[in-house]
Design an enzyme around this catalytic site. Structure first.
Site: not given
Length: 72
Positions: A31-33
């Site tokens: 989850p790079c968000h």
């Protein structure tokens, strides 16, 4: 977590870390968000900042009540 915090042990790698995160094709698994700016603001996301905001808000809502369906 910010990119600065993420690269704390290798400060010169901050751009490489941010670039690798931006090219990540498996954003749902990794989850790079969730990476934010060191000032606490939303910054760079290949899917658009509006989508990053939506994902974070969706996670916040789901964490409070449990997910029963996808909301669009």
């Amino acid at each position: 977590m910010s990119y600065a915090k993420f690269s704390e042990h290798k400060p010169l790698a901050i751009r490489a870390i941010a670039a690798a995160n931006g090219r990540n094709n498996i954003a749902i698994v990794v989850p790079c968000h969730r990476v934010i700016g060191s000032n606490g603001k939303l910054v760079g996301y290949a899917g658009g900042l509006w989508r990053k905001q939506w994902l974070l808000q969706h996670e916040r809502e789901v964490a409070q009540q449990g997910q029963t369906e996808l909301k669009f």
